[in-house]
Design an enzyme around this catalytic site. Structure first.
Site, PDB file in Angstrom:
ATOM      1  N   ILE A 157     117.261  50.695  36.796  1.00 47.06           N
ATOM      2  CA  ILE A 157     116.922  49.497  37.039  1.00 47.06           C
ATOM      3  C   ILE A 157     115.278  49.188  37.117  1.00 47.06           C
ATOM      4  CG2 ILE A 157     116.953  47.185  38.325  1.00 47.06           C
ATOM      5  CD1 ILE A 157     120.007  48.204  38.748  1.00 47.06           C
ATOM      6  N   ASP A 183     108.954  55.784  45.079  1.00 45.13           N
ATOM      7  CA  ASP A 183     110.400  56.637  44.822  1.00 45.13           C
ATOM      8  C   ASP A 183     110.040  58.165  45.090  1.00 45.13           C
ATOM      9  OD1 ASP A 183     112.679  57.592  44.140  1.00 45.13           O
ATOM     10  OD2 ASP A 183     113.188  56.225  42.546  1.00 45.13           O
ATOM     11  N   ALA A 217     118.853  44.067  45.140  1.00 45.71           N
ATOM     12  CA  ALA A 217     119.899  45.600  45.317  1.00 45.71           C
ATOM     13  C   ALA A 217     120.973  45.501  46.515  1.00 45.71           C
ATOM     14  CB  ALA A 217     118.744  46.592  45.397  1.00 45.71           C
ATOM     15  N   ARG A 218     120.331  45.594  47.782  1.00 43.60           N
ATOM     16  CA  ARG A 218     121.151  45.456  48.786  1.00 43.60           C
ATOM     17  C   ARG A 218     120.554  44.950  49.936  1.00 43.60           C
ATOM     18  NH1 ARG A 218     124.487  46.559  45.485  1.00 43.60           N
ATOM     19  NH2 ARG A 218     126.121  48.125  45.358  1.00 43.60           N
ATOM     20  N   ASP A 256     119.261  37.708  46.226  1.00 44.60           N
ATOM     21  CA  ASP A 256     120.811  37.502  45.625  1.00 44.60           C
ATOM     22  C   ASP A 256     121.609  38.201  46.517  1.00 44.60           C
ATOM     23  OD1 ASP A 256     122.338  37.074  43.266  1.00 44.60           O
ATOM     24  OD2 ASP A 256     122.380  39.146  43.089  1.00 44.60           O
ATOM     25  N   GLU A 266     128.021  37.166  53.410  1.00 44.33           N
ATOM     26  CA  GLU A 266     128.270  36.526  52.221  1.00 44.33           C
ATOM     27  C   GLU A 266     129.653  36.062  52.554  1.00 44.33           C
ATOM     28  OE1 GLU A 266     127.454  39.078  48.768  1.00 44.33           O
ATOM     29  OE2 GLU A 266     125.656  39.488  49.452  1.00 44.33           O
ATOM     30  N   HIS A 268     124.695  36.320  44.784  1.00 42.90           N
ATOM     31  CA  HIS A 268     125.194  37.652  44.415  1.00 42.90           C
ATOM     32  C   HIS A 268     125.696  37.699  43.196  1.00 42.90           C
ATOM     33  CE1 HIS A 268     126.372  41.568  46.618  1.00 42.90           C
ATOM     34  NE2 HIS A 268     126.131  41.804  45.047  1.00 42.90           N
TER      35      HIS A 268
END
Length: 346
Positions: A184, A203, A263-264, A288, A293, A312
């Protein structure tokens, strides 16, 4: 090759047509079997199950006894969201591989699988196009006030000046910081580069020369946070990466920086994020994913003027099942024709 038994776990997300696609395996003289797991639950119940195993692991949900029994003599298990528990793995006598129809494998006890010599194969990149396009949309929506202008217009309010109007500039020549350079992240990098943006990448699992060959700049996490105008997160949540964006990182960000998270939620320290947004220490955020949630009516996010919120849906696409099946079909055919598994994560 001895005849293999393949067990498909049919859950809420898989209808009969989706299960039927795996009939191609009969070409390899396999025994196909299906077991249902939480197949007829509501969407809300499904989301509760999903959030439970994603945050607490597969053993946090009740064991499906029928599934455990059918797994006992299965060689290959295919699951989408259904949890594959420690008990199921330990009682399986012939199990070789668990195939997960997602990039995330939180619904499998990886340690138990590894102890027993069971491979876990996922479907990496199945939503790479969907999520990367969504992320770029979120960047544009937040930095250019598209979502909040729309919300005002729907309420009959004509407003063309916003809290961030003085720094809601073009994206060209701005520093876009990507936390994570997987499937992604690389796609987001390419799309944002087409805007003329400068791409910074954090990364540690990607060689720096690979990032440089792609035309981007590898940097440390704190340097990325201090230099970026937009920070977009594309990392996997693990005990080591939980809250990796916290107080120290927010303290380094520019006052006009925007944080994007598709992502998270657990990758970001929520208290620090809310504090930074409430006190306008950063320009804003587009989110998102959330620690709770759905968001409760008292969520502080709902009272802010510097956030873009979506429920989400970054991975939602009408053709996502098709994309997933294509990846898994290739993986399974490769195995039955070569004896080698692709995309093994343990």
């Amino acid at each position: 090759m001895d005849k293999k038994k393949v067990l498909i776990i049919q859950d809420f997300s898989m209808n009969e047509a989706a299960v039927g696609k795996y009939d191609f395996l009969k070409e390899y003289d396999v025994e196909l079997d299906v077991v249902q797991d939480a197949h007829d639950i509501s969407k809300d119940e499904f989301m509760n199950r999903f959030l439970t195993f994603e945050t607490k692991g597969p053993d946090a949900l009740p064991v499906n006894v029928e599934m455990v029994e059918k797994m006992r003599d299965a060689h290959i298990v295919i699951s989408h969201f259904s949890p594959v528990s420690t008990v199921a793995i330990e009682k399986a006598e012939n199990l070789e591989t668990i195939c997960i129809l997602r990039s995330g494998v939180e619904n499998v006890d990886l340690k138990a699988a590894s102890r027993k010599g069971v491979k876990v194969s996922n479907a990496p990149g199945r939503l790479a196009v969907v999520v990367s396009e969504f992320t770029v949309g979120m960047i544009c929506a937040e930095t250019k006030n598209i979502a909040r202008a729309h919300a005002n217009m729907m309420k009959g309010v004509w407003e063309n000046r916003y809290y961030n109007s003085e720094y809601a500039t073009t994206l060209g020549k701005r520093n876009i910081g990507l936390v994570g350079y997987g499937t992604i992240g690389t796609r987001v990098a390419g799309m944002m580069a087409s805007f003329g943006a400068n791409i910074l990448v954090y990364d540690p699992y990607t060689p720096e020369d690979k990032i440089q060959e792609d035309g981007y700049e590898p940097v440390g996490l704190n340097e990325l946070c201090s230099r970026s105008d937009v920070i977009s997160i594309h990392y996997r949540l693990t005990p080591e990466t939980k809250n990796m964006i916290g107080g120290e990182q927010f303290g380094l960000m520019k006052p006009h920086a925007f944080l994007i998270n598709s992502a998270r939620a657990g990758l970001v320290d929520e208290e620090c994020l809310i504090d930074a947004l409430k006190n306008h220490r950063i320009g804003g955020a587009a989110l998102d994913v959330f620690h709770e949630e759905p968001l409760g009516p008292d969520s502080p996010y709902l009272k802010m003027d510097n956030v873009t919120l979506t429920p989400h849906i970054a991975g939602t696409a009408s053709n996502s099942d098709e994309l997933t099946f294509d990846i898994m079909e290739h993986t399974l055919r490769h195995y039955f024709e070569t004896g080698e598994w692709m995309h093994v994560v343990n």
